[in-house]
Write a protein that holds these residues in place. Structure first.
Motif, PDB file in Angstrom:
ATOM      1  N   LEU A  38       0.804  -1.052   0.018  1.00  0.00           N
ATOM      2  CA  LEU A  38      -0.183  -0.057  -0.016  1.00  0.00           C
ATOM      3  C   LEU A  38       0.841   1.127   0.063  1.00  0.00           C
ATOM      4  CD1 LEU A  38      -2.891  -1.009   2.270  1.00  0.00           C
ATOM      5  CD2 LEU A  38      -2.792  -1.024  -0.013  1.00  0.00           C
ATOM      6  N   GLN A  39       1.998   1.064   0.582  1.00  0.00           N
ATOM      7  CA  GLN A  39       2.942   2.697   0.790  1.00  0.00           C
ATOM      8  C   GLN A  39       3.501   2.627  -0.752  1.00  0.00           C
ATOM      9  OE1 GLN A  39       3.519   4.006   3.467  1.00  0.00           O
ATOM     10  NE2 GLN A  39       4.558   5.602   1.974  1.00  0.00           N
ATOM     11  N   LEU A  40       3.564   1.757  -1.795  1.00  0.00           N
ATOM     12  CA  LEU A  40       3.872   2.039  -3.003  1.00  0.00           C
ATOM     13  C   LEU A  40       2.965   3.124  -3.791  1.00  0.00           C
ATOM     14  CD1 LEU A  40       4.994  -1.604  -4.460  1.00  0.00           C
ATOM     15  CD2 LEU A  40       6.287   0.381  -3.826  1.00  0.00           C
ATOM     16  N   LEU A  41       1.688   2.660  -3.324  1.00  0.00           N
ATOM     17  CA  LEU A  41       0.616   3.859  -3.852  1.00  0.00           C
ATOM     18  C   LEU A  41       0.593   5.205  -3.095  1.00  0.00           C
ATOM     19  CD1 LEU A  41      -1.812   3.929  -5.728  1.00  0.00           C
ATOM     20  CD2 LEU A  41      -3.312   3.103  -4.095  1.00  0.00           C
ATOM     21  N   ALA A  42       0.898   4.934  -1.779  1.00  0.00           N
ATOM     22  CA  ALA A  42       0.789   6.278  -0.869  1.00  0.00           C
ATOM     23  C   ALA A  42       2.122   7.015  -1.547  1.00  0.00           C
ATOM     24  CB  ALA A  42       0.817   5.926   0.548  1.00  0.00           C
TER      25      ALA A  42
ATOM     26  N   ALA B 153      -7.897   2.382   4.299  1.00  0.00           N
ATOM     27  CA  ALA B 153      -9.260   2.350   4.318  1.00  0.00           C
ATOM     28  C   ALA B 153      -9.942   1.740   3.007  1.00  0.00           C
ATOM     29  CB  ALA B 153     -10.091   3.531   4.651  1.00  0.00           C
ATOM     30  N   LEU B 154      -9.598   2.231   1.770  1.00  0.00           N
ATOM     31  CA  LEU B 154      -9.987   1.759   0.552  1.00  0.00           C
ATOM     32  C   LEU B 154      -9.746   0.158   0.302  1.00  0.00           C
ATOM     33  CD1 LEU B 154      -9.211   5.084  -1.611  1.00  0.00           C
ATOM     34  CD2 LEU B 154     -11.510   4.073  -0.780  1.00  0.00           C
ATOM     35  N   SER B 155      -8.564  -0.005   0.557  1.00  0.00           N
ATOM     36  CA  SER B 155      -8.012  -1.305   0.401  1.00  0.00           C
ATOM     37  C   SER B 155      -8.644  -2.371   1.418  1.00  0.00           C
ATOM     38  CB  SER B 155      -6.620  -1.668   0.706  1.00  0.00           C
ATOM     39  OG  SER B 155      -6.151  -2.942   0.720  1.00  0.00           O
ATOM     40  N   GLY B 156      -9.002  -1.950   2.550  1.00  0.00           N
ATOM     41  CA  GLY B 156      -9.716  -2.791   3.504  1.00  0.00           C
ATOM     42  C   GLY B 156     -11.282  -2.958   2.923  1.00  0.00           C
TER      43      GLY B 156
ATOM     44  N   ARG C 184     -12.636   4.986  -7.662  1.00  0.00           N
ATOM     45  CA  ARG C 184     -13.450   5.898  -7.316  1.00  0.00           C
ATOM     46  C   ARG C 184     -13.221   6.616  -6.057  1.00  0.00           C
ATOM     47  NH1 ARG C 184     -19.232   6.525  -9.327  1.00  0.00           N
ATOM     48  NH2 ARG C 184     -19.558   7.185  -7.329  1.00  0.00           N
ATOM     49  N   GLY C 185     -12.931   6.111  -5.099  1.00  0.00           N
ATOM     50  CA  GLY C 185     -12.573   6.516  -3.623  1.00  0.00           C
ATOM     51  C   GLY C 185     -11.140   7.240  -3.642  1.00  0.00           C
ATOM     52  N   LEU C 186     -10.444   6.783  -4.690  1.00  0.00           N
ATOM     53  CA  LEU C 186      -8.966   7.507  -4.382  1.00  0.00           C
ATOM     54  C   LEU C 186      -8.831   8.671  -5.553  1.00  0.00           C
ATOM     55  CD1 LEU C 186      -6.108   7.334  -3.518  1.00  0.00           C
ATOM     56  CD2 LEU C 186      -5.897   5.805  -5.591  1.00  0.00           C
TER      57      LEU C 186
END
Length: 228
Positions: free
Chosen positions: A138-142, A165-168, A205-207
């Motif tokens: 997830l840090q790669l995306l952050a 949160a989105l991944s969850g 959509r969320g991101l």
């Protein structure tokens, strides 16, 4: 093709072949009974080998299962391989490629994914490894968020919260569908491709606070009607 495979197997050390055979057997038994009911005699019987052979290669069941689960962790972390056919700027298909791996893994081996949950609950060291792997992915995306949204006022910890949160959401759906066998989700009869696209579209959509490109949607196109 089978002949080539047989030749490749013949060139592998005997010990490596035996370990692979035991791992394949353990995966099959795990799928049927789960980790807590796993027994050495069941693994060796599934592999068709003498019980004593197990301890020649593994000290106990835990070491065998850890090796299997570590291979799954490496599979989920293989970003370059997962995204090999997707351009770096194609964020929707980059997300979809990861969800395709996640959905396929849950669909084909729900027992292994459940075993990861069981191991996380039972073994603090393994839980730390799994969480570290999950966090790295997830840090790669952050890390790219500031470049995708140069005008964003979000602090780094707020970006990490949003990504987690989105991944969850997707993780919960996969667990409910393939591990818990939630009848409401099963009744939808979604194919792996359909579910992967829906989860990727919802994450997108969320991101990005917008719908995915219309031309990239094959199964979730009706999602585009949700706009204000």
């Amino acid at each position: 093709m089978p002949a080539a495979t047989d030749k490749a197997s013949a060139r592998r050390p005997k010990g490596a072949l035996a370990r692979e055979r035991l791992k394949a057997a353990a995966v099959a038994v795990l799928e049927r009974v789960g980790y807590h009911q796993l027994r050495i005699k069941d693994v060796t019987a599934e592999a068709g080998v003498a019980a004593g052979l197990f301890h020649h290669y593994y000290s106990d069941l835990k070491s065998l299962v850890e090796e299997i689960l570590d291979e799954y962790i490496a599979k989920f972390e293989a970003t370059e391989h997962i995204e090999r056919d997707v351009s770096k700027g194609d964020w929707f298909n980059r997300l979809r490629s990861h969800y395709q791996v996640a959905v396929r893994s849950h669909a084909e081996h729900p027992g292994i994914l459940n075993c990861i949950n069981q191991f996380c609950a039972d073994d603090p060291a393994f839980r730390a490894r799994w969480q570290a792997s999950y966090n790295r992915r997830l840090q790669l995306l952050a890390d790219v968020f500031p470049y995708v949204f140069p005008g964003s006022e979000l602090e780094p910890h707020e970006v990490r919260l949003m990504v987690h949160a989105l991944s969850g959401i997707g993780q919960d759906v996969l667990r409910e569908c393939y591990i818990e066998r939630n009848p409401d989700l099963l009744a939808l009869q979604l194919s792996e491709a359909e579910l992967a696209e829906w989860l990727a579209a919802l994450f997108y959509r969320g991101l990005f606070a917008r719908n995915p490109p219309r031309g990239q949607l094959q199964h979730a196109a009706r999602l585009l009607s949700l706009k204000r």
